[in-house]
Motif scaffolding. Structure first.
Motif, PDB file in Angstrom:
ATOM      1  N   SER A 264      29.447  43.160  47.063  1.00 19.22           N
ATOM      2  CA  SER A 264      30.229  44.266  46.510  1.00 19.22           C
ATOM      3  C   SER A 264      29.573  45.616  46.758  1.00 19.22           C
ATOM      4  O   SER A 264      30.255  46.642  46.848  1.00 19.22           O
ATOM      5  CB  SER A 264      30.452  44.049  45.012  1.00 19.22           C
ATOM      6  OG  SER A 264      29.221  43.812  44.352  1.00 19.22           O
TER       7      SER A 264
ATOM      8  N   LYS B 212      37.451  44.361  47.032  1.00 20.54           N
ATOM      9  CA  LYS B 212      37.396  42.908  46.878  1.00 20.54           C
ATOM     10  C   LYS B 212      38.336  42.195  47.835  1.00 20.54           C
ATOM     11  O   LYS B 212      38.017  41.109  48.355  1.00 20.54           O
ATOM     12  CB  LYS B 212      37.723  42.491  45.442  1.00 20.54           C
ATOM     13  CG  LYS B 212      37.544  40.980  45.222  1.00 20.54           C
ATOM     14  CD  LYS B 212      37.840  40.571  43.789  1.00 20.54           C
ATOM     15  CE  LYS B 212      37.563  39.086  43.563  1.00 20.54           C
ATOM     16  NZ  LYS B 212      38.375  38.205  44.431  1.00 20.54           N
TER      17      LYS B 212
ATOM     18  N   ARG C 289      36.554  41.797  50.956  1.00 20.33           N
ATOM     19  CA  ARG C 289      35.499  40.776  50.816  1.00 20.33           C
ATOM     20  C   ARG C 289      36.102  39.376  50.873  1.00 20.33           C
ATOM     21  O   ARG C 289      35.541  38.470  51.492  1.00 20.33           O
ATOM     22  CB  ARG C 289      34.730  40.958  49.507  1.00 20.33           C
ATOM     23  CG  ARG C 289      33.956  42.262  49.404  1.00 20.33           C
ATOM     24  CD  ARG C 289      32.879  42.199  48.331  1.00 20.33           C
ATOM     25  NE  ARG C 289      33.344  41.883  47.006  1.00 20.33           N
ATOM     26  CZ  ARG C 289      33.801  42.762  46.117  1.00 20.33           C
ATOM     27  NH1 ARG C 289      33.880  44.053  46.451  1.00 20.33           N
ATOM     28  NH2 ARG C 289      34.182  42.378  44.906  1.00 20.33           N
TER      29      ARG C 289
ATOM     30  N   ASP D 266      28.734  38.325  42.863  1.00 20.62           N
ATOM     31  CA  ASP D 266      28.941  38.056  44.289  1.00 20.62           C
ATOM     32  C   ASP D 266      28.854  36.552  44.581  1.00 20.62           C
ATOM     33  O   ASP D 266      29.631  36.022  45.375  1.00 20.62           O
ATOM     34  CB  ASP D 266      27.908  38.810  45.132  1.00 20.62           C
ATOM     35  CG  ASP D 266      28.223  40.294  45.246  1.00 20.62           C
ATOM     36  OD1 ASP D 266      29.367  40.686  44.954  1.00 20.62           O
ATOM     37  OD2 ASP D 266      27.316  41.065  45.643  1.00 20.62           O
TER      38      ASP D 266
END
Length: 206
Positions: free
Chosen positions: A73, A79, A82, A150
């Protein structure tokens, strides 16, 4: 707060406050690990991997590798980006399962751990990688709140992959850190591509 008043760790909580012997409040990372006593199958998997069963310990190992390899992050605040990067990395690992050629025709990985441990294939599999080493089930309790989140995201990505299956959009067998002008399709802070070997294998079997 006395020791007897310490709160019990919850498996459902990523971060759980408890008291130490001096009465200070400390924060412990308690990731929602897969149950090592259970096995899991990939939904909507191709014939190549449809019959394979993966123990929870293999998925926990895969999550630690994913946590070490994917952007955290702090590197990638979005997000959704990610999540895409993690999904693409998992598709790379899945592409190599039950296939010869990674690293040679004598080696066939039957699970994620075997894929990651294949000789000279992934730099993240090493005790010198601080994120990988620091996410062992015992050591993970000491992770910071950010790093714990994470790691939890990596476990979440594994669960989603097993629930939905591989993504045709992410048909890759290699990835590296992103750099402008570098080979491959950029996703998150990594770049992905399908090698010549991968293209030949894909023609023979999805």
């Amino acid at each position: 707060m006395s020791v007897s008043d310490a709160r019990v760790l919850s498996r459902d909580a990523a971060m759980t406050p408890v008291s130490d012997t001096k009465g200070h409040e400390v924060t412990i990372c308690a990731p929602n690990w897969f149950d090592p006593r259970k096995t899991y199958r990939i939904a909507n998997a191709p014939e190549r991997t449809a019959a394979l069963e993966f123990p929870g310990s293999d998925l926990n190992f895969a999550a630690r590798i994913l946590y070490a390899e994917a952007s955290g992050s702090g590197q990638l605040p979005d997000k959704s980006e990610r999540d895409k990067e993690k999904a693409a990395i998992l598709n790379v690992k899945h592409f190599r399962i039950n296939r010869r050629g990674y690293p040679n025709n004598a080696y066939v990985a039957k699970n994620f751990e075997m894929v990651c441990k294949a000789k000279d294939q992934f730099e993240s599999f090493s005790d010198t990688n601080t994120k990988f080493a620091g996410s062992k089930e015992g050591a993970a309790a000491r992770l910071s709140k950010v790093e714990c989140a994470d790691l939890e995201e990596a476990l979440e990505a594994i669960r989603k992959f097993f629930e939905t299956g591989p993504t045709e959009e992410y048909t890759f067998d290699n990835f590296r850190g992103y750099r402008p002008g570098g080979q491959g399709t950029p996703i998150g802070r990594s770049r992905f591509w399908l090698s010549k070997t991968g293209k030949e294998l894909l023609k023979k079997q999805p």
